[in-house]
Design a protein around this motif. Sequence first.
Motif, PDB file in Angstrom:
ATOM      1  N   LEU A  23       5.284  16.317 -40.354  1.00 29.69           N
ATOM      2  CA  LEU A  23       4.213  17.244 -40.741  1.00 29.69           C
ATOM      3  C   LEU A  23       3.152  16.576 -41.609  1.00 29.69           C
ATOM      4  N   CYS A  24       3.604  15.753 -42.549  1.00 22.17           N
ATOM      5  CA  CYS A  24       2.693  15.273 -43.597  1.00 22.17           C
ATOM      6  C   CYS A  24       2.382  13.780 -43.529  1.00 22.17           C
ATOM      7  N   GLN A  25       1.156  13.447 -43.876  1.00 23.83           N
ATOM      8  CA  GLN A  25       0.861  12.085 -44.303  1.00 23.83           C
ATOM      9  C   GLN A  25       1.364  11.948 -45.736  1.00 23.83           C
ATOM     10  N   VAL A  26       2.035  10.826 -46.007  1.00 27.60           N
ATOM     11  CA  VAL A  26       2.451  10.529 -47.382  1.00 27.60           C
ATOM     12  C   VAL A  26       1.543   9.428 -47.883  1.00 27.60           C
ATOM     13  N   ARG A  27       0.919   9.647 -49.028  1.00 26.29           N
ATOM     14  CA  ARG A  27      -0.064   8.687 -49.529  1.00 26.29           C
ATOM     15  C   ARG A  27       0.216   8.393 -51.003  1.00 26.29           C
ATOM     16  N   LEU A  28      -0.100   7.183 -51.408  1.00 25.97           N
ATOM     17  CA  LEU A  28       0.064   6.773 -52.811  1.00 25.97           C
ATOM     18  C   LEU A  28      -1.281   6.885 -53.512  1.00 25.97           C
ATOM     19  N   MET A  29      -1.319   7.614 -54.613  1.00 27.16           N
ATOM     20  CA  MET A  29      -2.541   7.698 -55.410  1.00 27.16           C
ATOM     21  C   MET A  29      -2.791   6.329 -56.050  1.00 27.16           C
ATOM     22  N   ASN A  30      -4.013   5.862 -55.944  1.00 24.28           N
ATOM     23  CA  ASN A  30      -4.354   4.544 -56.478  1.00 24.28           C
ATOM     24  C   ASN A  30      -4.620   4.628 -57.982  1.00 24.28           C
ATOM     25  N   ASP A  31      -3.548   4.962 -58.707  1.00 28.69           N
ATOM     26  CA  ASP A  31      -3.627   5.081 -60.167  1.00 28.69           C
ATOM     27  C   ASP A  31      -2.305   4.578 -60.734  1.00 28.69           C
ATOM     28  N   SER A  32      -2.341   3.353 -61.229  1.00 22.67           N
ATOM     29  CA  SER A  32      -1.091   2.729 -61.690  1.00 22.67           C
ATOM     30  C   SER A  32      -0.618   3.285 -63.036  1.00 22.67           C
ATOM     31  N   HIS A  33      -1.372   4.220 -63.628  1.00 25.31           N
ATOM     32  CA  HIS A  33      -0.859   4.910 -64.817  1.00 25.31           C
ATOM     33  C   HIS A  33       0.412   5.696 -64.497  1.00 25.31           C
ATOM     34  N   TYR A  34       0.442   6.275 -63.287  1.00 28.92           N
ATOM     35  CA  TYR A  34       1.564   7.120 -62.903  1.00 28.92           C
ATOM     36  C   TYR A  34       1.931   6.831 -61.453  1.00 28.92           C
ATOM     37  N   PRO A  35       3.210   6.569 -61.148  1.00 30.47           N
ATOM     38  CA  PRO A  35       3.613   6.485 -59.736  1.00 30.47           C
ATOM     39  C   PRO A  35       3.471   7.880 -59.137  1.00 30.47           C
ATOM     40  N   TRP A  36       2.635   7.994 -58.110  1.00 31.89           N
ATOM     41  CA  TRP A  36       2.108   9.313 -57.760  1.00 31.89           C
ATOM     42  C   TRP A  36       1.861   9.385 -56.256  1.00 31.89           C
ATOM     43  N   LEU A  37       2.660  10.208 -55.561  1.00 32.82           N
ATOM     44  CA  LEU A  37       2.469  10.414 -54.125  1.00 32.82           C
ATOM     45  C   LEU A  37       1.726  11.718 -53.873  1.00 32.82           C
ATOM     46  N   ILE A  38       1.075  11.753 -52.701  1.00 32.93           N
ATOM     47  CA  ILE A  38       0.445  12.990 -52.241  1.00 32.93           C
ATOM     48  C   ILE A  38       0.891  13.235 -50.805  1.00 32.93           C
ATOM     49  N   LEU A  39       1.347  14.456 -50.533  1.00 33.93           N
ATOM     50  CA  LEU A  39       1.716  14.832 -49.164  1.00 33.93           C
ATOM     51  C   LEU A  39       0.645  15.750 -48.611  1.00 33.93           C
ATOM     52  N   VAL A  40       0.114  15.396 -47.452  1.00 35.54           N
ATOM     53  CA  VAL A  40      -0.957  16.187 -46.839  1.00 35.54           C
ATOM     54  C   VAL A  40      -0.503  16.643 -45.450  1.00 35.54           C
ATOM     55  N   PRO A  41      -0.254  17.942 -45.277  1.00 40.35           N
ATOM     56  CA  PRO A  41       0.139  18.431 -43.946  1.00 40.35           C
ATOM     57  C   PRO A  41      -0.998  18.188 -42.946  1.00 40.35           C
ATOM     58  N   LYS A  42      -0.611  17.640 -41.802  1.00 44.71           N
ATOM     59  CA  LYS A  42      -1.620  17.269 -40.798  1.00 44.71           C
ATOM     60  C   LYS A  42      -1.978  18.467 -39.915  1.00 44.71           C
ATOM     61  N   ARG A  43      -2.476  19.503 -40.553  1.00 43.12           N
ATOM     62  CA  ARG A  43      -2.911  20.694 -39.830  1.00 43.12           C
ATOM     63  C   ARG A  43      -4.306  21.030 -40.338  1.00 43.12           C
ATOM     64  N   PRO A  44      -5.202  21.453 -39.476  1.00 49.94           N
ATOM     65  CA  PRO A  44      -6.561  21.752 -39.944  1.00 49.94           C
ATOM     66  C   PRO A  44      -6.638  23.087 -40.670  1.00 49.94           C
ATOM     67  N   GLY A  45      -7.540  23.171 -41.629  1.00 53.42           N
ATOM     68  CA  GLY A  45      -7.909  24.468 -42.203  1.00 53.42           C
ATOM     69  C   GLY A  45      -6.947  25.064 -43.207  1.00 53.42           C
ATOM     70  N   LEU A  46      -6.002  24.282 -43.741  1.00 53.99           N
ATOM     71  CA  LEU A  46      -5.053  24.826 -44.719  1.00 53.99           C
ATOM     72  C   LEU A  46      -5.611  24.697 -46.141  1.00 53.99           C
ATOM     73  N   ARG A  47      -5.445  25.752 -46.913  1.00 49.50           N
ATOM     74  CA  ARG A  47      -5.813  25.692 -48.334  1.00 49.50           C
ATOM     75  C   ARG A  47      -4.603  26.007 -49.217  1.00 49.50           C
ATOM     76  N   GLU A  48      -3.912  27.097 -48.886  1.00 49.79           N
ATOM     77  CA  GLU A  48      -2.800  27.541 -49.721  1.00 49.79           C
ATOM     78  C   GLU A  48      -1.474  27.236 -49.026  1.00 49.79           C
TER      79      GLU A  48
END
Lengths: 138, 138
Positions: A23-48
């Motif tokens: 479902l999701c792209q898993v991405r690493l936030m480019n901020d070495s202050h905090y190890p930080w992932l972001i999951l983005v569901p690969k579906r158009p038009g989602l907000r909530e």
Amino acid sequence: MNDRFELHERLAHDTYEVDDLDLCQVRLMNDSHYPWLILVPKRPGLRELHDLAEEDLPIMTRELVKASRAVESVFKPDKINIAALGNEVQQLHVHVIARFQTDAAWPGPVWGIQPARPYQNQELDDLLVELAGAFVDY
Amino acid sequence: MNDRFELHERLAHDTYEVDDLDLCQVRLMNDSHYPWLILVPKRPGLRELHDLAEEDLPIMTRELVKASRAVESVFKPDKINIAALGNEVQQLHVHVIARFQTDAAWPGPVWGIQPARPYQNQELDDLLVELAGAFVDY
């Protein structure tokens, strides 16, 4: 509304791809202050969160748990913070952040505390490999 | 570790009960700055999302979606913020917060921006009834 998923340009700019799950792209936030992932569901038009289709909800949950376990195994944090905020970038994305009692924002949330500190190249490459491996494990 | 669920005393102090679902207690944060629910899974010893038992995960997801829809229908917010942080109160609890472009913390997160502003009695009673009704609808 576009009927094809496209990653929001700000998320694309601020992050690197770690893995591509069902479902999701898993991405690493480019901020070495905090190890930080972001999951983005690969579906158009989602907000909530509740915009996700019924059949995608258990996949979202499974992938969040997988990300949480990967963050725990790689970083051994004191606490994991999981959040879907989206006040600025409205495309649904979920933060999974390794928090430490020694980090600059502790015990508050990380957003808006200090400018991101980008990773060095070698450090980034090593981390992306290690994280991708951790996703295979769970 | 205690083998019976007990609500953390700080959550008990800061919130009012709205509803009692299969897995979670639903509680209203006593801060009229932001319409703000907290879901607390009634299981002992949980800290992280991935600590939930496999069979509880879909229930957690369903109850979060229910809470998100209830918050949307009652408050008509500009955005809903969902977060499991727990840096201070480690008992697993998930925030579901109605955010408005006019609120004091927008577009940042709500935590630590300003002291809570308790509800007035009548306002609180009306809101608890309205919220409990919204949970019946979803």
